[in-house]
Design a protein around this motif. Structure first.
Motif, PDB file in Angstrom:
ATOM      1  N   GLN A 115     -35.552  -2.326  45.861  1.00  0.00           N
ATOM      2  CA  GLN A 115     -35.537  -3.348  46.913  1.00  0.00           C
ATOM      3  C   GLN A 115     -36.873  -4.057  47.059  1.00  0.00           C
ATOM      4  O   GLN A 115     -36.919  -5.256  47.294  1.00  0.00           O
ATOM      5  CB  GLN A 115     -35.131  -2.729  48.248  1.00  0.00           C
ATOM      6  N   ASN A 116     -37.970  -3.326  46.942  1.00  0.00           N
ATOM      7  CA  ASN A 116     -39.281  -3.905  47.210  1.00  0.00           C
ATOM      8  C   ASN A 116     -39.997  -4.469  45.991  1.00  0.00           C
ATOM      9  O   ASN A 116     -40.829  -5.359  46.131  1.00  0.00           O
ATOM     10  CB  ASN A 116     -40.180  -2.877  47.896  1.00  0.00           C
ATOM     11  N   PHE A 117     -39.683  -3.970  44.819  1.00  0.00           N
ATOM     12  CA  PHE A 117     -40.390  -4.418  43.618  1.00  0.00           C
ATOM     13  C   PHE A 117     -39.480  -5.117  42.611  1.00  0.00           C
ATOM     14  O   PHE A 117     -39.964  -5.643  41.617  1.00  0.00           O
ATOM     15  CB  PHE A 117     -41.119  -3.241  42.972  1.00  0.00           C
ATOM     16  N   LYS A 118     -38.172  -5.088  42.846  1.00  0.00           N
ATOM     17  CA  LYS A 118     -37.187  -5.798  42.039  1.00  0.00           C
ATOM     18  C   LYS A 118     -37.469  -5.712  40.528  1.00  0.00           C
ATOM     19  O   LYS A 118     -37.611  -6.725  39.853  1.00  0.00           O
ATOM     20  CB  LYS A 118     -37.105  -7.254  42.492  1.00  0.00           C
ATOM     21  N   PRO A 119     -37.541  -4.507  40.015  1.00  0.00           N
ATOM     22  CA  PRO A 119     -37.890  -4.369  38.594  1.00  0.00           C
ATOM     23  C   PRO A 119     -36.784  -4.833  37.653  1.00  0.00           C
ATOM     24  O   PRO A 119     -35.604  -4.686  37.945  1.00  0.00           O
ATOM     25  CB  PRO A 119     -38.121  -2.867  38.432  1.00  0.00           C
ATOM     26  N   THR A 120     -37.195  -5.416  36.566  1.00  0.00           N
ATOM     27  CA  THR A 120     -36.323  -5.581  35.407  1.00  0.00           C
ATOM     28  C   THR A 120     -36.867  -4.578  34.395  1.00  0.00           C
ATOM     29  O   THR A 120     -38.064  -4.547  34.123  1.00  0.00           O
ATOM     30  CB  THR A 120     -36.353  -7.010  34.845  1.00  0.00           C
ATOM     31  N   ARG A 121     -35.991  -3.720  33.894  1.00  0.00           N
ATOM     32  CA  ARG A 121     -36.428  -2.595  33.078  1.00  0.00           C
ATOM     33  C   ARG A 121     -36.023  -2.771  31.621  1.00  0.00           C
ATOM     34  O   ARG A 121     -34.954  -3.281  31.332  1.00  0.00           O
ATOM     35  CB  ARG A 121     -35.789  -1.304  33.592  1.00  0.00           C
ATOM     36  N   GLN A 122     -36.874  -2.272  30.764  1.00  0.00           N
ATOM     37  CA  GLN A 122     -36.539  -2.079  29.357  1.00  0.00           C
ATOM     38  C   GLN A 122     -36.292  -0.580  29.220  1.00  0.00           C
ATOM     39  O   GLN A 122     -37.153   0.216  29.610  1.00  0.00           O
ATOM     40  CB  GLN A 122     -37.704  -2.521  28.468  1.00  0.00           C
ATOM     41  N   ASP A 123     -35.145  -0.203  28.728  1.00  0.00           N
ATOM     42  CA  ASP A 123     -34.844   1.208  28.544  1.00  0.00           C
ATOM     43  C   ASP A 123     -35.908   1.843  27.644  1.00  0.00           C
ATOM     44  O   ASP A 123     -36.202   1.335  26.554  1.00  0.00           O
ATOM     45  CB  ASP A 123     -33.449   1.365  27.937  1.00  0.00           C
ATOM     46  N   LEU A 124     -36.500   2.922  28.122  1.00  0.00           N
ATOM     47  CA  LEU A 124     -37.598   3.561  27.401  1.00  0.00           C
ATOM     48  C   LEU A 124     -37.152   4.092  26.037  1.00  0.00           C
ATOM     49  O   LEU A 124     -37.857   3.913  25.036  1.00  0.00           O
ATOM     50  CB  LEU A 124     -38.184   4.674  28.262  1.00  0.00           C
ATOM     51  N   ALA A 125     -36.002   4.715  25.971  1.00  0.00           N
ATOM     52  CA  ALA A 125     -35.509   5.228  24.683  1.00  0.00           C
ATOM     53  C   ALA A 125     -35.286   4.080  23.701  1.00  0.00           C
ATOM     54  O   ALA A 125     -35.566   4.218  22.500  1.00  0.00           O
ATOM     55  CB  ALA A 125     -34.225   6.035  24.883  1.00  0.00           C
ATOM     56  N   THR A 126     -34.822   2.941  24.190  1.00  0.00           N
ATOM     57  CA  THR A 126     -34.620   1.774  23.331  1.00  0.00           C
ATOM     58  C   THR A 126     -35.956   1.228  22.839  1.00  0.00           C
ATOM     59  O   THR A 126     -36.101   0.858  21.666  1.00  0.00           O
ATOM     60  CB  THR A 126     -33.835   0.680  24.086  1.00  0.00           C
ATOM     61  N   ALA A 127     -36.946   1.176  23.738  1.00  0.00           N
ATOM     62  CA  ALA A 127     -38.284   0.715  23.344  1.00  0.00           C
ATOM     63  C   ALA A 127     -38.868   1.624  22.264  1.00  0.00           C
ATOM     64  O   ALA A 127     -39.440   1.142  21.277  1.00  0.00           O
ATOM     65  CB  ALA A 127     -39.199   0.658  24.556  1.00  0.00           C
ATOM     66  N   LEU A 128     -38.693   2.930  22.425  1.00  0.00           N
ATOM     67  CA  LEU A 128     -39.186   3.868  21.418  1.00  0.00           C
ATOM     68  C   LEU A 128     -38.427   3.728  20.107  1.00  0.00           C
ATOM     69  O   LEU A 128     -39.015   3.793  19.021  1.00  0.00           O
ATOM     70  CB  LEU A 128     -39.083   5.305  21.934  1.00  0.00           C
ATOM     71  N   ALA A 129     -37.114   3.528  20.191  1.00  0.00           N
ATOM     72  CA  ALA A 129     -36.298   3.375  18.987  1.00  0.00           C
ATOM     73  C   ALA A 129     -36.763   2.185  18.151  1.00  0.00           C
ATOM     74  O   ALA A 129     -36.688   2.220  16.920  1.00  0.00           O
ATOM     75  CB  ALA A 129     -34.827   3.227  19.357  1.00  0.00           C
ATOM     76  N   GLY A 130     -37.278   1.150  18.817  1.00  0.00           N
ATOM     77  CA  GLY A 130     -37.831   0.002  18.099  1.00  0.00           C
ATOM     78  C   GLY A 130     -39.038   0.370  17.251  1.00  0.00           C
ATOM     79  O   GLY A 130     -39.463  -0.398  16.389  1.00  0.00           O
ATOM     80  N   CYS A 131     -39.595   1.544  17.490  1.00  0.00           N
ATOM     81  CA  CYS A 131     -40.734   2.068  16.719  1.00  0.00           C
ATOM     82  C   CYS A 131     -40.305   3.269  15.873  1.00  0.00           C
ATOM     83  O   CYS A 131     -41.153   4.033  15.393  1.00  0.00           O
ATOM     84  CB  CYS A 131     -41.855   2.481  17.666  1.00  0.00           C
ATOM     85  N   ASP A 132     -38.997   3.468  15.735  1.00  0.00           N
ATOM     86  CA  ASP A 132     -38.429   4.600  14.994  1.00  0.00           C
ATOM     87  C   ASP A 132     -38.856   5.952  15.570  1.00  0.00           C
ATOM     88  O   ASP A 132     -39.128   6.909  14.838  1.00  0.00           O
ATOM     89  CB  ASP A 132     -38.782   4.528  13.499  1.00  0.00           C
TER      90      ASP A 132
END
Length: 173
Positions: A56-73
């Motif tokens: 509610q207060n920071f309205k984050p848009t998130r990148q899934d951490l596992a997906t971000a890591l998968a981009g680096c194999d």
């Protein structure tokens, strides 16, 4: 050694915490992946999920951490060391995964040791009123129970070429 920035989220810094001039400002939230020989080191885990106050207060848009890591194999199970620069929700929110009931959490990186400044951990347990919303116990308490949390009081060598040094930033420790 290879260091890769990972943009994990973007958050609003407007609202009750900052002056009206920041009302529409959004800032990126980064983590960093360090590949050092056999060591797979992740520095910070972003915003995480499951906190209504943060949403509610920071309205984050998130990148899934596992997906971000998968981009680096890399998978979460590959991470050997996790370093939290400090314990605000936007730096350690992805340390643990909330279970379906929203009350229990488990470590997101089952094979990692999680390093944090010991003074920061103590402060996070009893923050002042203004700081309290930034500290979410479910992001570190499960790590204490599993024995994965490593509080640091001094310079700590993680592996050859990677040392942790206590340094205050916008937190006290």
């Amino acid at each position: 050694m290879l260091v890769r920035p990972l943009q994990l989220a973007e958050v609003s810094i407007g609202g009750a915490h900052n002056p009206p001039t920041f009302a529409d400002a959004r800032i990126p939230v980064y983590g960093f992946l360090i590949l050092a020989g056999e060591e797979v080191i992740l520095v910070d885990t972003g915003v995480g999920e499951g906190n209504d106050y943060v949403d509610q207060n920071f309205k984050p848009t998130r990148q899934d951490l596992a997906t971000a890591l998968a981009g680096c194999d890399v998978t979460p199970a590959d991470v050997t060391t996790l370093v939290n620069s400090h314990l605000h929700f936007d730096h350690c929110g992805g340390n643990c995964i909330l279970q379906d009931d929203g009350r229990e959490a488990r470590p997101a990186f089952p094979n990692a040791s999680y390093y944090v400044n010991a003074g920061e951990l103590e402060y996070a347990r009893r923050p002042d009123l203004r700081s309290r919303p930034s500290y979410l116990a479910h992001t570190w308490e499960p790590l204490e129970r599993t024995g994965q949390l490593v509080p640091c009081t001094d310079v700590q060598t993680v592996c050859q070429g990677v040392e942790l040094m206590p340094a205050a930033g916008h937190t006290l420790h």
